[in-house]
Design a protein around this motif. Structure first.
Motif, PDB file in Angstrom:
ATOM      1  N   VAL A  77     112.691   6.339  14.264  1.00 27.58           N
ATOM      2  CA  VAL A  77     113.305   7.656  14.120  1.00 27.58           C
ATOM      3  C   VAL A  77     114.772   7.545  13.672  1.00 27.58           C
ATOM      4  CG1 VAL A  77     114.045   9.689  15.446  1.00 27.58           C
ATOM      5  CG2 VAL A  77     111.779   8.692  15.838  1.00 27.58           C
ATOM      6  N   LEU A  78     115.403   6.422  14.095  1.00 26.56           N
ATOM      7  CA  LEU A  78     116.864   6.326  13.963  1.00 26.56           C
ATOM      8  C   LEU A  78     117.303   5.361  12.856  1.00 26.56           C
ATOM      9  CD1 LEU A  78     117.275   5.921  17.816  1.00 26.56           C
ATOM     10  CD2 LEU A  78     117.679   8.043  16.550  1.00 26.56           C
ATOM     11  N   CYS A  83     109.577  11.366  16.768  1.00 29.77           N
ATOM     12  CA  CYS A  83     110.022  10.932  18.105  1.00 29.77           C
ATOM     13  C   CYS A  83     108.937  11.204  19.149  1.00 29.77           C
ATOM     14  CB  CYS A  83     111.310  11.655  18.480  1.00 29.77           C
ATOM     15  SG  CYS A  83     111.870  11.309  20.150  1.00 29.77           S
ATOM     16  N   ILE A  84     108.639  10.170  19.964  1.00 30.61           N
ATOM     17  CA  ILE A  84     107.634  10.346  21.015  1.00 30.61           C
ATOM     18  C   ILE A  84     108.296  10.526  22.398  1.00 30.61           C
ATOM     19  CG2 ILE A  84     105.772   9.130  19.791  1.00 30.61           C
ATOM     20  CD1 ILE A  84     106.503   6.663  21.643  1.00 30.61           C
ATOM     21  N   CYS A  85     109.608  10.722  22.382  1.00 34.50           N
ATOM     22  CA  CYS A  85     110.359  11.022  23.613  1.00 34.50           C
ATOM     23  C   CYS A  85     110.232   9.939  24.682  1.00 34.50           C
ATOM     24  CB  CYS A  85     109.936  12.375  24.187  1.00 34.50           C
ATOM     25  SG  CYS A  85     110.047  13.716  23.011  1.00 34.50           S
ATOM     26  N   CYS A  86     110.175   8.665  24.247  1.00 39.77           N
ATOM     27  CA  CYS A  86     110.084   7.587  25.242  1.00 39.77           C
ATOM     28  C   CYS A  86     111.420   7.390  25.961  1.00 39.77           C
ATOM     29  CB  CYS A  86     109.659   6.288  24.574  1.00 39.77           C
ATOM     30  SG  CYS A  86     110.890   5.624  23.444  1.00 39.77           S
ATOM     31  N   LYS A  87     112.486   7.883  25.365  1.00 41.32           N
ATOM     32  CA  LYS A  87     113.846   7.826  25.943  1.00 41.32           C
ATOM     33  C   LYS A  87     114.427   6.420  26.017  1.00 41.32           C
ATOM     34  CE  LYS A  87     113.923  12.151  28.445  1.00 41.32           C
ATOM     35  NZ  LYS A  87     114.288  12.880  29.637  1.00 41.32           N
ATOM     36  N   MET A  88     113.763   5.443  25.391  1.00 45.50           N
ATOM     37  CA  MET A  88     114.306   4.085  25.488  1.00 45.50           C
ATOM     38  C   MET A  88     115.647   3.968  24.753  1.00 45.50           C
ATOM     39  SD  MET A  88     112.535   2.728  27.716  1.00 45.50           S
ATOM     40  CE  MET A  88     113.635   1.311  27.763  1.00 45.50           C
ATOM     41  N   CYS A  89     115.828   4.760  23.685  1.00 45.65           N
ATOM     42  CA  CYS A  89     117.123   4.710  22.976  1.00 45.65           C
ATOM     43  C   CYS A  89     118.240   5.184  23.903  1.00 45.65           C
ATOM     44  CB  CYS A  89     117.076   5.547  21.700  1.00 45.65           C
ATOM     45  SG  CYS A  89     116.556   7.253  21.960  1.00 45.65           S
ATOM     46  N   LEU A 105     117.606  15.578  19.835  1.00 44.83           N
ATOM     47  CA  LEU A 105     118.150  14.235  19.997  1.00 44.83           C
ATOM     48  C   LEU A 105     119.657  14.381  19.811  1.00 44.83           C
ATOM     49  CD1 LEU A 105     115.908  11.775  17.965  1.00 44.83           C
ATOM     50  CD2 LEU A 105     116.965  11.252  20.148  1.00 44.83           C
ATOM     51  N   CYS A 157     113.352   1.436  18.567  1.00 45.26           N
ATOM     52  CA  CYS A 157     112.640   2.716  18.544  1.00 45.26           C
ATOM     53  C   CYS A 157     111.221   2.464  18.025  1.00 45.26           C
ATOM     54  CB  CYS A 157     113.350   3.717  17.639  1.00 45.26           C
ATOM     55  SG  CYS A 157     112.356   5.206  17.399  1.00 45.26           S
ATOM     56  N   PRO A 158     110.198   2.817  18.814  1.00 47.16           N
ATOM     57  CA  PRO A 158     108.825   2.484  18.412  1.00 47.16           C
ATOM     58  C   PRO A 158     108.356   3.235  17.156  1.00 47.16           C
ATOM     59  CG  PRO A 158     108.832   3.850  20.389  1.00 47.16           C
ATOM     60  CD  PRO A 158     110.252   3.474  20.126  1.00 47.16           C
ATOM     61  N   THR A 159     109.027   4.319  16.814  1.00 46.60           N
ATOM     62  CA  THR A 159     108.559   5.095  15.648  1.00 46.60           C
ATOM     63  C   THR A 159     109.629   5.230  14.546  1.00 46.60           C
ATOM     64  OG1 THR A 159     109.086   7.093  16.921  1.00 46.60           O
ATOM     65  CG2 THR A 159     106.785   6.418  16.881  1.00 46.60           C
ATOM     66  N   VAL A 214     118.132  12.244  24.936  1.00 41.02           N
ATOM     67  CA  VAL A 214     116.867  12.770  24.425  1.00 41.02           C
ATOM     68  C   VAL A 214     116.493  13.973  25.276  1.00 41.02           C
ATOM     69  CG1 VAL A 214     114.453  12.220  23.898  1.00 41.02           C
ATOM     70  CG2 VAL A 214     116.186  10.414  23.821  1.00 41.02           C
TER      71      VAL A 214
END
Ligand code: SF4
Ligand code: SF4
Ligand code: SF4
Lengths: 76, 268
Positions: free
Chosen positions: A30-31, A47-53, A9, A26-28, A64
Motif C-alpha cells: 500500500v505504501l 489495505c487490509i488494516c493489519c496495522k503492522m505499519c 491511513l 506491508c503485505p499488500t 491506521v
C-alpha cells in the motif's frame, strides 16, 4: 477475525524519516516513499488494516483508522 | 485514549536516527499501556543514560531521566515510597547490564514490582558504537576493529537466575508480540524483565554489515523462533522468543509492609 474496513491511513509527514520499514513489510504494498523520502499511501484501497505499519513505525508517524474496532493480525 | 495522547508531542519528531528500533519499543510500550487503559498519572518511567534513555522524555507520564545504569535504583525508591504507581524502566543493553548490572540483578533478586525493558541493540549508540556486554563474539565495533572476543550475557538466563519472576523476549519485528509481553509484564506482580531486540542501523548495523533498518528487522524474523516451535526444535541456533518465566513469589513492597505491621505489633 471479521474483515476490517479502512477509514483513513493517517501519515504524519513531519515525523516520518523515510526508513522504509512500513513499506518493506506491508503485505499488500500500500505504501511508498515520495520524492522527499516521506511515506505516502499510494494504494489505500488494498489495505487490509493489519496495522503492522503503525506498530512497526519507529517514528510513530502512521495511524491506521478502521471503520470499527481493531485490525487483523499479519505478523506471523 | 489514542497513542498520541500519551506522547509529549512537542518533542517530536524524536531524536533517534531513521529506522532506530527504540522508536518501535516506545510504540509497543504505548500500545500496551493504551490497551491496559492505564492512567498517565499512575505511571512513572525512569531511565538512565544513552540513546535508549531518551525515551523518558517522550512519554507524558511522570518521568525521571537519571544516572547511567541507575534507572532501577531510582525506580526502587519511587516504588517503595508509592507502591500504587506502575514503574516502567526501559534501559539500553549497556545501561542495564554493564553500568547497571548490579542494580539489575538485585532488583530481580528482591522481586520488586517493576517492569524492566531491555532495549538490546548490542552496542553503545550514543557515544559512537563501542561494543557492549551484549554484543557477543566476532562483532565489529569502534572499540573492536578486529572483532570482539567477549562472550555476551544472555539477558533471559541472567534475569531468571537473579530471581526475576517474569521474563520474556521478543524483537522489534514482532511488535505485536512485544506489546502482548509488555502488557503481561506490567500486569505481573513482581520484577518483570522484557528483552526486546532493537536495531541500531547507524552503528551496529553498519559496522556488522547487517544492512538498513528494514534488513535488520528481516534478520530478527529469520534468526529468532517462538519457544516450543518446530523451527526452534530443528535449529537450536535460533534465538528463542517467548515467555520464559512467569511465577508468583513474595513481592518486595508487600513483604516490607508486612514487616512494618509486625514491628508495630498491630498498632498501625
Ligand atoms: S495496515 Fe497493513 S495493509 Fe494497511 S497499509 Fe498498514 S501494513 Fe499495509
Ligand atoms: S516506518 Fe514510519 S518513519 Fe519509516 S518510512 Fe514508514 S512512516 Fe516513515
Ligand atoms: S545511534 Fe543507534 S541506537 Fe542511537 S538513535 Fe541512532 S540508531 Fe538508535
Amino acid at each position: 477475525m471479521a474483515k476490517q474496513k479502512l477509514k483513513e491511513l493517517v501519515i504524519n509527514g513531519d515525523w516520518c524519516k523515510g526508513c522504509g520499514i512500513c513499506i518493506k513489510f506491508c503485505p499488500t504494498q500500500v505504501l511508498e516513499l515520495d520524492r522527499q523520502d516521506r511515506c505516502i499511501a499510494v494504494r489505500p484501497e488494498d489495505c487490509i488494516c493489519c496495522k503492522m505499519c503503525e506498530l512497526r513505525c519507529p517514528d510513530l508517524a502512521i495511524e491506521v483508522i478502521t471503520e470499527k474496532g481493531e485490525g487483523g493480525d499479519h505478523e506471523k | 485514549m489514542a497513542i498520541k495522547d500519551y506522547l509529549r508531542q512537542r518533542f517530536f519528531p524524536h531524536i533517534w536516527c531513521p529506522g532506530c528500533g527504540h522508536g518501535i519499543v516506545l510504540s509497543s510500550l504505548l500500545h500496551a499501556v493504551e490497551e491496559l487503559g492505564l492512567a498517565k498519572n499512575d505511571i512513572v518511567m525512569t531511565s538512565g543514560i544513552g540513546c535508549s534513555a531518551r525515551i523518558s522524555g517522550y512519554v507524558d507520564f511522570h518521568s525521571l531521566h537519571t544516572l547511567h545504569g541507575r534507572a532501577l535504583a531510582f525506580a526502587t525508591g519511587v516504588k517503595l515510597a508509592k507502591p500504587a504507581l506502575n514503574l516502567l524502566v526501559p534501559m539500553g543493553d549497556g545501561d542495564a547490564l554493564a553500568i547497571g548490572g548490579n542494580h539489575f540483578i538485585h532488583a530481580a533478586r528482591r522481586n520488586i514490582n517493576i517492569t524492566a525493558i531491555v532495549m538490546n541493540n548490542r552496542i553503545y549508540g550514543m557515544t559512537g558504537g563501542q561494543f557492549s556486554p551484549l554484543s557477543g563474539c566476532g562483532k565489529r565495533a569502534t572499540t573492536a576493529p578486529f572483532l570482539t572476543i567477549d562472550q555476551e550475557f544472555d539477558v533471559v538466563k541472567l534475569a531468571k537466575a537473579a530471581g526475576a519472576s517474569f521474563v520474556a523476549r521478543s524483537t522489534t519485528y514482532h511488535a505485536k508480540e512485544s506489546t502482548l509481553y509488555l502488557k503481561k509484564a506490567i500486569m505481573h506482580k513482581g520484577f518483570s524483565v522484557v528483552e526486546i531486540l532493537s536495531q541500531c542501523p547507524t552503528h551496529y548495523g553498519r559496522k556488522n554489515k547487517e544492512g538498513d533498518a528494514p534488513d535488520m528487522l528481516e534478520l530478527y524474523k529469520d534468526t529468532t523462533a517462538k519457544l516450543g516451535s518446530k523451527a526452534l526444535e530443528k535449529n537450536p541456533d535460533l534465538i528463542p522468543r517467548g515467555i520464559f518465566v512467569e511465577e508468583e513469589r513474595g513481592e518486595y513492597c508487600e513483604e516490607y509492609d508486612k514487616l512494618v505491621d509486625k514491628a508495630m505489633g498491630g498498632a498501625r
